[in-house]
Scaffold this motif. Sequence first.
Motif, PDB file in Angstrom:
ATOM      1  N   VAL A 171       0.847  -1.197   0.000  1.00 58.37           N
ATOM      2  CA  VAL A 171       0.000   0.000   0.000  1.00 58.37           C
ATOM      3  C   VAL A 171       0.878   1.241   0.000  1.00 58.37           C
ATOM      4  O   VAL A 171       1.896   1.299   0.697  1.00 58.37           O
ATOM      5  CB  VAL A 171      -0.932   0.037   1.241  1.00 58.37           C
ATOM      6  N   ARG A 172       0.452   2.226  -0.766  1.00 60.54           N
ATOM      7  CA  ARG A 172       1.075   3.550  -0.724  1.00 60.54           C
ATOM      8  C   ARG A 172       0.028   4.538  -0.242  1.00 60.54           C
ATOM      9  O   ARG A 172      -1.106   4.535  -0.732  1.00 60.54           O
ATOM     10  CB  ARG A 172       1.575   3.961  -2.107  1.00 60.54           C
ATOM     11  N   VAL A 173       0.362   5.358   0.734  1.00 56.67           N
ATOM     12  CA  VAL A 173      -0.575   6.359   1.217  1.00 56.67           C
ATOM     13  C   VAL A 173       0.051   7.735   1.051  1.00 56.67           C
ATOM     14  O   VAL A 173       1.217   7.942   1.390  1.00 56.67           O
ATOM     15  CB  VAL A 173      -0.989   6.096   2.687  1.00 56.67           C
ATOM     16  N   ASP A 199      -1.362  -6.033   7.102  1.00 51.27           N
ATOM     17  CA  ASP A 199      -0.534  -5.189   7.962  1.00 51.27           C
ATOM     18  C   ASP A 199      -0.321  -3.813   7.333  1.00 51.27           C
ATOM     19  O   ASP A 199      -0.423  -2.776   8.012  1.00 51.27           O
ATOM     20  CB  ASP A 199       0.810  -5.863   8.220  1.00 51.27           C
ATOM     21  N   ASP A 200      -0.041  -3.781   6.042  1.00 51.44           N
ATOM     22  CA  ASP A 200       0.166  -2.497   5.366  1.00 51.44           C
ATOM     23  C   ASP A 200      -1.120  -1.677   5.315  1.00 51.44           C
ATOM     24  O   ASP A 200      -1.096  -0.453   5.486  1.00 51.44           O
ATOM     25  CB  ASP A 200       0.702  -2.723   3.955  1.00 51.44           C
ATOM     26  N   MET A 201      -2.252  -2.337   5.076  1.00 55.37           N
ATOM     27  CA  MET A 201      -3.518  -1.605   5.036  1.00 55.37           C
ATOM     28  C   MET A 201      -3.853  -1.015   6.399  1.00 55.37           C
ATOM     29  O   MET A 201      -4.294   0.138   6.495  1.00 55.37           O
ATOM     30  CB  MET A 201      -4.644  -2.517   4.561  1.00 55.37           C
ATOM     31  N   LEU A 260     -11.246  -7.226  12.662  1.00 54.58           N
ATOM     32  CA  LEU A 260     -11.246  -6.443  13.897  1.00 54.58           C
ATOM     33  C   LEU A 260     -10.270  -5.276  13.839  1.00 54.58           C
ATOM     34  O   LEU A 260     -10.322  -4.395  14.697  1.00 54.58           O
ATOM     35  CB  LEU A 260     -10.892  -7.343  15.088  1.00 54.58           C
ATOM     36  N   GLY A 261      -9.399  -5.284  12.822  1.00 53.23           N
ATOM     37  CA  GLY A 261      -8.402  -4.235  12.683  1.00 53.23           C
ATOM     38  C   GLY A 261      -8.811  -3.195  11.666  1.00 53.23           C
ATOM     39  O   GLY A 261      -9.711  -2.387  11.889  1.00 53.23           O
ATOM     40  N   TYR A 262      -8.198  -3.216  10.485  1.00 52.54           N
ATOM     41  CA  TYR A 262      -8.350  -2.066   9.590  1.00 52.54           C
ATOM     42  C   TYR A 262      -9.764  -1.910   9.033  1.00 52.54           C
ATOM     43  O   TYR A 262     -10.234  -0.786   8.834  1.00 52.54           O
ATOM     44  CB  TYR A 262      -7.302  -2.100   8.478  1.00 52.54           C
TER      45      TYR A 262
END
Length: 439
Positions: A171-173, A199-201, A260-262
């Motif tokens: 992912v690039r943000v 993890d990246d998201m 439950l995360g992102y």
Amino acid sequence: MTLAASIPADRTMPGDLRSARDALAQAVARGEERLAELRADRSPEHRERAHAVHESLRALRARFAGAHAEAVYDLLTEGRTRYLWLGELVEAAAEAFPGLLPSRERLDAERALPQAAKEGHEIDQGIFLRAVLRSPVAGPHLLDAQLRPTPRALRLLPDFLRTGVAEMEAVRVERVGGTARLTMCRGDRLNAEDERQVDDMETAVDLALLDPGVRVGLVRGGEMTHPRYKGRRVFSAGINLKYLGAGNIPLVGFLLRRELGYIHKLLRGVLVELSGQWRSRYLEKPWVAAVEGFAIGGGAQLLLVFDHVVAAADTYVSLPAAKEGIVPGVANLRLTRFAGPRLSRQVILQGRRIHAAEPGARLLIDEVVEPGDMDAAVERSLARLAGDAVLANRRMLNLADEPPDAFRAYMAEFALQQALRLYDEDVVHKAGRFGAVAP
């Protein structure tokens, strides 16, 4: 010192819990001895007997968890004064309560095996987490624990605030004006999800939510390098089935962390504890999804938490749960709100594709435009969601659509049912056809 080792169990553990713990440990030890004998001969008869032993031990664990999960959780979190990530919680419980959950060493050993060769120890994690999430006391605390910003995001945050850019493998943000633009860039695998992608998201979502300069977020697929779609944008191909077949899609580290995360953070926001922040414990932003190519499986699940979905007219959405054999995340809870029970069953149980150009797509997609008009449509939707009153209304809509207790109850059952599906013969057979790949 490990987390569990830091807990003075003999001093703080109630007597009834200690007695139940010891009885469970003794019963499981006897069962493990029997399993070791049966593993020496992998004949069909011995496999059937081993299965019966596993079933008996899981029934014991389920009874223990049903009676004591709340007390176990309170002990491990010091009366809910500490937040633990899912991985930390199951590891601490495995150490403090022998026989309740598989040890880290056992799981690491199984991780090296293809899905078909595993014994299904993650099912025990599903049993325990179902009981914890069912608790009206422990369950909400565990959900909040997963809404905290990750340590990785906190490490990257100062540089992101300064530069407005974070480059990760999947992912690039980038912050442009008041928009955090998240681009999924696994171009060689059509943004198929694995632990790296999750993890990246989550890191990217955390950064967008924590940045005070961001008013709205955008998630879009990048241009592909995959031969069939080279140079074209694709949203997501869903779960990486090759990794599933190779045994590299874990219950806790991927399937539960993802929900439950992102994904939950996209809906609820990130939990922060700041002095003077009395209005809400959560930092949240509105989100737009731009869909090109297709949104399959996990990609389709994502669309159900966005505030606005723009799709190119030549895209399609599908949830091939029946084909893959697993539960499509929280789609079984959310899709019926969008599409109604009949269409939801057609999509989830029968594998129906929803093409953006057909009328039924408007139940899942807010705006369908020609591919060449995507950029302009996305910018218009971002501008609309940057309004001052959007956040308050969004929060109330989400509260009405999906009350936290309804989500918690769903996730409690999902924790076990997804674990069971991972090790059912039909899933193992289907996933095995995709072959093994290196993690």
